[in-house]
Design a protein around this motif. Structure first.
Motif, PDB file in Angstrom:
ATOM      1  N   THR A 150       0.806  -0.977  -0.537  1.00  0.00           N
ATOM      2  CA  THR A 150       0.211  -0.437   0.294  1.00  0.00           C
ATOM      3  C   THR A 150       0.708   1.451   0.081  1.00  0.00           C
ATOM      4  OG1 THR A 150      -1.768  -1.124   1.084  1.00  0.00           O
ATOM      5  CG2 THR A 150      -1.914   1.071   1.297  1.00  0.00           C
ATOM      6  N   PHE A 151       1.698   1.352   0.961  1.00  0.00           N
ATOM      7  CA  PHE A 151       2.791   2.954   1.367  1.00  0.00           C
ATOM      8  C   PHE A 151       3.369   2.256  -0.244  1.00  0.00           C
ATOM      9  CE2 PHE A 151       6.835   4.801   2.070  1.00  0.00           C
ATOM     10  CZ  PHE A 151       5.808   5.974   2.217  1.00  0.00           C
ATOM     11  N   THR A 152       4.135   1.202  -1.145  1.00  0.00           N
ATOM     12  CA  THR A 152       4.337   1.558  -2.024  1.00  0.00           C
ATOM     13  C   THR A 152       3.718   1.933  -3.008  1.00  0.00           C
ATOM     14  OG1 THR A 152       5.969  -0.882  -1.761  1.00  0.00           O
ATOM     15  CG2 THR A 152       6.285   0.092  -3.952  1.00  0.00           C
ATOM     16  N   THR A 197       9.871   3.243  -4.968  1.00  0.00           N
ATOM     17  CA  THR A 197       9.205   1.495  -5.676  1.00  0.00           C
ATOM     18  C   THR A 197       9.636   0.813  -5.712  1.00  0.00           C
ATOM     19  OG1 THR A 197       7.570   3.409  -5.674  1.00  0.00           O
ATOM     20  CG2 THR A 197       6.488   1.123  -6.711  1.00  0.00           C
ATOM     21  N   MET A 198      10.485   0.688  -6.593  1.00  0.00           N
ATOM     22  CA  MET A 198      11.539  -0.460  -6.964  1.00  0.00           C
ATOM     23  C   MET A 198      11.599  -0.589  -5.261  1.00  0.00           C
ATOM     24  SD  MET A 198      11.965  -0.058 -10.879  1.00  0.00           S
ATOM     25  CE  MET A 198      12.649  -1.259 -11.313  1.00  0.00           C
ATOM     26  N   CYS A 199      12.382  -0.124  -5.041  1.00  0.00           N
ATOM     27  CA  CYS A 199      13.446  -1.042  -3.340  1.00  0.00           C
ATOM     28  C   CYS A 199      12.332  -1.561  -2.659  1.00  0.00           C
ATOM     29  CB  CYS A 199      13.859   0.625  -2.833  1.00  0.00           C
ATOM     30  SG  CYS A 199      15.889   1.098  -3.768  1.00  0.00           S
ATOM     31  N   LEU A 200      10.875  -0.954  -2.518  1.00  0.00           N
ATOM     32  CA  LEU A 200      10.261  -1.636  -1.345  1.00  0.00           C
ATOM     33  C   LEU A 200       9.554  -2.028  -1.743  1.00  0.00           C
ATOM     34  CD1 LEU A 200       8.254   2.086  -0.487  1.00  0.00           C
ATOM     35  CD2 LEU A 200       9.841   0.316   1.233  1.00  0.00           C
ATOM     36  N   SER A 201       9.694  -2.983  -2.880  1.00  0.00           N
ATOM     37  CA  SER A 201       8.803  -3.979  -2.988  1.00  0.00           C
ATOM     38  C   SER A 201       9.895  -4.885  -3.371  1.00  0.00           C
ATOM     39  CB  SER A 201       8.521  -3.719  -5.020  1.00  0.00           C
ATOM     40  OG  SER A 201       7.179  -2.598  -5.907  1.00  0.00           O
ATOM     41  N   ILE A 202      10.710  -4.486  -3.733  1.00  0.00           N
ATOM     42  CA  ILE A 202      12.081  -5.888  -3.980  1.00  0.00           C
ATOM     43  C   ILE A 202      12.124  -6.068  -2.359  1.00  0.00           C
ATOM     44  CG2 ILE A 202      14.865  -6.142  -3.889  1.00  0.00           C
ATOM     45  CD1 ILE A 202      14.092  -5.161  -6.646  1.00  0.00           C
ATOM     46  N   GLY A 218      11.358  -9.487  -0.642  1.00  0.00           N
ATOM     47  CA  GLY A 218      12.423 -10.651  -0.356  1.00  0.00           C
ATOM     48  C   GLY A 218      12.689 -10.851   0.407  1.00  0.00           C
ATOM     49  N   ALA A 219      12.029 -10.366   1.915  1.00  0.00           N
ATOM     50  CA  ALA A 219      11.894 -10.582   3.339  1.00  0.00           C
ATOM     51  C   ALA A 219      10.718 -11.476   3.704  1.00  0.00           C
ATOM     52  CB  ALA A 219      11.072  -8.968   4.056  1.00  0.00           C
ATOM     53  N   ILE A 220       9.268 -10.791   3.354  1.00  0.00           N
ATOM     54  CA  ILE A 220       8.238 -12.075   3.267  1.00  0.00           C
ATOM     55  C   ILE A 220       9.072 -13.283   2.676  1.00  0.00           C
ATOM     56  CG2 ILE A 220       6.553 -12.896   2.138  1.00  0.00           C
ATOM     57  CD1 ILE A 220       5.246  -9.198   2.219  1.00  0.00           C
ATOM     58  N   ALA A 221       9.480 -13.423   2.040  1.00  0.00           N
ATOM     59  CA  ALA A 221      10.198 -14.620   0.851  1.00  0.00           C
ATOM     60  C   ALA A 221      11.213 -15.194   1.998  1.00  0.00           C
ATOM     61  CB  ALA A 221      10.282 -14.902  -0.214  1.00  0.00           C
ATOM     62  N   SER A 222      11.293 -14.624   2.653  1.00  0.00           N
ATOM     63  CA  SER A 222      12.664 -15.448   3.791  1.00  0.00           C
ATOM     64  C   SER A 222      12.074 -15.834   5.154  1.00  0.00           C
ATOM     65  CB  SER A 222      13.497 -14.460   3.578  1.00  0.00           C
ATOM     66  OG  SER A 222      13.374 -13.162   4.632  1.00  0.00           O
ATOM     67  N   ARG A 223      11.139 -14.946   5.271  1.00  0.00           N
ATOM     68  CA  ARG A 223      10.139 -15.456   6.199  1.00  0.00           C
ATOM     69  C   ARG A 223       8.991 -16.464   6.258  1.00  0.00           C
ATOM     70  NH1 ARG A 223      13.776 -14.118  11.082  1.00  0.00           N
ATOM     71  NH2 ARG A 223      14.666 -12.337  10.245  1.00  0.00           N
ATOM     72  N   TRP A 224       8.877 -16.882   5.312  1.00  0.00           N
ATOM     73  CA  TRP A 224       7.164 -17.600   4.833  1.00  0.00           C
ATOM     74  C   TRP A 224       6.888 -18.521   5.366  1.00  0.00           C
ATOM     75  CZ3 TRP A 224       4.402 -16.339   0.579  1.00  0.00           C
ATOM     76  CH2 TRP A 224       3.361 -16.809   0.906  1.00  0.00           C
TER      77      TRP A 224
END
Lengths: 669, 131
Positions: A281-283, A316-321, A325-331
């Motif tokens: 949302t913020f992105t 936007t791109m930095c926040l998205s990545i 990445g953070a969600i994938a690593s803590r899946w």
């Protein structure tokens, strides 16, 4: 003054950077019991930004044309409030306002979260102040609001006449406040992702800020629609313009976030989606800024070409990545704690509604970016029209309306009780009856009938839920109503917001599908019958009003032989800007708006005008007011110590009539 | 079938239906988005097609009949230009030298018949050269 502005802008940059650094460092220091310099540095950054804001505001109010910004947007003819509104009309001024609001939000969060865990509070502040630092850096290096004018001038260009409307005094600042407030849930989500324990202690704080940001952004969007309706003179309020879409998309994902946060808090579900939505949302707010400021999109709102927009695309791109990445690593860490209790439980509807909202956001995003996407993929640059968006909005909107209507009579984790099922059936009958009544009164559009039925269903389901709670309470009904509303204030406020949504849906459906529009010519003194109204051209006038030359006509509007309104649609010629504006005149009722647009007068005798009937438009603005009021009730601080004591003393008196299992239910939130 | 799977199936159905509605809406409303130069380069191929064309209203070419809601002007690009006749509600701030987007269709190689003109918004962020 210019030097003062420069110096304090640099101080703000340094202080914001230092605040971010000390916040992260302080989060580490707290583990070893050391103190932190976060609060003073955040205050210093906000104060420095305040000084720059005051300097620019004073320059606008005193027409200090040594400032390039003032020379471009102010003029001696502007009333003081419109002179001040020039602050958010231009690139640099609006960035300054947004940065200042972001700083204020960071400070407010710091105060609001003073009792939270220090590490979470400080890290979140660190993220927020890093963003303030980024915005300040953009101003310093690319859009300095205190830049000196290269030429000496005694008068500025001034504002476009289209901006001289009360809605424009508050619409942009509210949108910027909404964008700034979305930073808090995003920062909290990023901090939660960085926490190896994956605790859920950020949820109550995130819920409050999410709701605030959601209401503020929604209100800003509705105000923008109101300005377009009253000022742009084409008879509508939403054109699916890229920049309009830019603010709508984060509001849609934010709506899903509001509900997913509840699913996580009450059922331990949808954790990854919640984290993703908070960051997305913020992105998307940054993406909306890119849309407005990059010059890439030729829209009603944005034609600028500046490097500022690309800085927001990079953000936007930095926040998205980073978020992905953070969600994938803590899946694995954020797997759901419970399964969905029933297909007819609240969490099931939250899943369906979130799915609809995310899909709607995606479709709007793709439609908005169709031109660059098609250019990249297919070679030919193409765009899509409103039908593309409306095709999806109608069914998904109906799905959302049905799910939000049923919510008050459903439970978390379980199917509804027999009594709730009976009341759902009664509410459904009320909805069908409303649709039938509308059909019998002449409405033939199936979508409008469905929306009206759903809105009636939502209203009656809410009434039934309150009645059920009051019945369970056991006290005499008026006292029981008061007690349950007081005990469940946040919950009922949420239901009332659903009513606001129903009101919005009724307004949008009615005005989109039932509009009647005609271009007519009337001679002075003549009248015509149109859509059940008699329209008489009573007078044609033209007069000089200083800066403006005004030509208007007097229209007497009658219905069933009774005069209902006198309207004065006009055309204004603004001498300074050498520009015409069309000033529409609207007669608004609960059922329909009579909207009149004057195009011109020929030979001093014949007026050419467009007449529009826009059904149910008022319900859109009413929906906005309901959102605002319900959010105020929802966000009003919980009972103070003294009030809590009074409530606690009063509680046994109410609850002594209530069965023990009902007492538990009343307190399950 | 478990509750979770049923719900996933429902969400899948909604997703497929949404994609279908979006595609059918896109198929019915898509139009080229071109600059004047691009439009002239591809004119032979796209005559009769719906389009949005982006350019600048040429100096001393704008004629507005507000009573008839009619505007005639030459839309200029960097190399080429094209005549535009536009009917419908015209923006108040339509003026010569202004960047506009005209929505309509290419009637013949040198004429765009428009039904909507979008101009630079009054509110926003100075155009190139102004800052």
């Amino acid at each position: 003054m210019i030097l003062l502005g420069h110096v304090f802008l640099l101080i703000a940059l340094i202080a914001a950077g230092y605040a971010s650094f000390t916040s992260f460092a302080g989060a580490q220091a707290f583990r070893s019991g050391k103190s932190t310099a976060t609060v003073p540095s955040v205050v210093a950054a906000v104060l420095a930004l305040t000084v720059v804001l005051v300097v620019l505001s004073a320059a606008l109010l005193t027409q200090d044309f040594r400032f390039a910004y003032v020379a471009e947007y102010a003029s001696g003819e502007l009333p003081w409030h419109y002179a001040l509104s020039a602050l958010w009309v231009g690139q640099a001024g609006s960035l300054l306002l947004w940065t200042w609001l972001s700083g204020l939000v960071a400070l407010a969060y710091l105060i609001h979260a003073r009792h939270d865990a220090a590490a979470m509070r400080l890290r979140t502040t660190g993220v927020l102040m890093a963003y303030v630092c980024l915005l300040t850096a953009i101003m310093v290096f690319a859009a300095d609001p205190t830049r000196a004018s290269l030429t000496a001038s005694a008068e500025g260009i001034g504002l476009s006449p289209l901006l001289l409307h009360p809605a424009m005094l508050i619409h942009p600042p509210i949108i910027f406040l909404g964008y700034a407030a979305w930073g808090v849930p995003c920062a909290l989500a990023l901090v939660a992702l960085a926490d190896p324990r994956g605790k859920a202690d950020w949820l109550p704080r995130a819920r409050a800020w999410t709701l605030l940001a959601w209401v503020v952004l929604g209100l800003g969007i509705i105000l923008g629609g109101h300005w377009a309706y009253q000022e742009l003179g084409w008879g509508g309020y939403w054109a699916w313009d890229p920049v309009e879409n830019g603010s709508l998309i984060p509001w849609l994902t934010g709506t899903a976030l509001v509900h997913c946060l509840m699913a996580w808090q009450y059922r331990g579900m949808l954790k990854r989606l919640t984290l993703g939505l908070a960051i997305a949302t913020f992105t998307l707010c940054n993406l909306a800024t890119f849309l407005t400021r990059s010059g890439m999109f030729s829209s009603l709102h944005a034609f600028s070409r500046s490097p500022v927009g690309w800085a927001f695309l990079a953000t936007t791109m930095c926040l998205s990545i980073a978020g992905a990445g953070a969600i994938a690593s803590r899946w694995a860490q954020f797997r759901p704690e419970r399964a969905i209790g029933s297909l007819w439980s609240r969490e099931a509807l939250v899943v369906l509604a979130s799915c609809g909202l995310v899909l709607l956001s995606c479709v709007t995003l793709v439609g908005t970016f169709m031109a660059p996407l098609s250019g990249l993929l297919g070679g030919h640059t193409v765009v899509v029209g409103p039908a593309y968006f409306n095709n999806v909005l109608t069914p998904i909107g109906l799905l959302l309306l049905c799910t939000s209507g049923a919510t008050p009579l459903l439970r978390w984790g379980r199917a509804p009780s027999r009594r709730q099922v009976r009341l759902l059936a009664v509410s459904l009958c009320a909805g069908l009856a409303a649709a039938l009544a509308a059909g019998l009164s002449g409405e033939r559009n199936s979508v409008v009938l469905t929306v009206l039925g759903c809105a009636a269903f939502a209203a009656s389901a809410l009434g039934a839920a309150v009645w059920l709670d009051a019945r369970r309470h056991g006290a005499p009904l008026p006292a029981a109503f008061a007690a349950v509303v007081r005990l469940r204030r946040p919950q009922y406020a949420g239901y009332v917001m659903h009513l606001g949504f129903a009101s919005l849906a009724v307004g949008i459906a009615g005005s989109s599908l039932g509009t009647v529009r005609d271009v007519v010519t009337i001679r002075a003194g003549e009248s015509l019958t149109w859509s059940g109204y008699t329209v008489q051209l009573a007078a044609i006038r033209s007069y000089d009003a200083g800066e403006r030359l005004i030509g208007d006509i007097q229209l007497d509007i009658a219905r069933n032989g009774r005069q209902v309104a006198t309207l004065y649609p006009a055309q204004h010629f603004h001498r300074r800007q050498n520009e015409w504006t069309t000033e529409v005149a609207v007669h608004s009722t609960w059922l329909r708006d009579v909207y009149t647009i004057l195009h011109g007068v020929t030979d001093g005798q014949r007026a050419e005008l467009t007449l529009v009937i826009n059904p149910l438009v008022r319900w859109i603005w009413v929906g906005g007011w309901i959102f605002l009021l319900a959010a105020g009730v929802r966000l009003w601080p919980a009972a103070t110590a003294s009030r809590a004591g009074r409530l606690a003393r009063a509680r046994p008196k109410f609850l002594k009539h209530t069965r023990p299992n009902v007492q538990r239910r009343l307190q399950y939130k | 079938m478990g509750t979770g799977r049923t719900l996933a199936l429902g969400a899948g159905v909604i997703a497929v239906a949404t994609a279908y509605w979006a595609l059918s809406g896109a198929a019915a409303t898509w139009q080229y988005y071109l600059t004047v130069d691009e439009c002239m380069d591809q004119a032979a191929r796209i005559v009769g097609s719906r389009l949005r064309i982006h350019g600048t209203v040429g100096p001393e070419t704008l004629e507005i009949d507000r009573n008839q809601q009619l505007a005639r002007f030459v839309l200029t690009g960097e190399r080429e230009c094209v005549q535009v006749i536009c009917t419908g509600t015209l923006p108040d701030n339509l003026a010569e030298g202004m960047e506009v987007v005209v929505e309509g269709y290419l009637e013949r190689r040198d004429l765009v018949r428009g039904h909507k003109v979008m101009t630079k918004c009054a509110s926003k962020y100075a155009a190139q050269g102004r800052t």
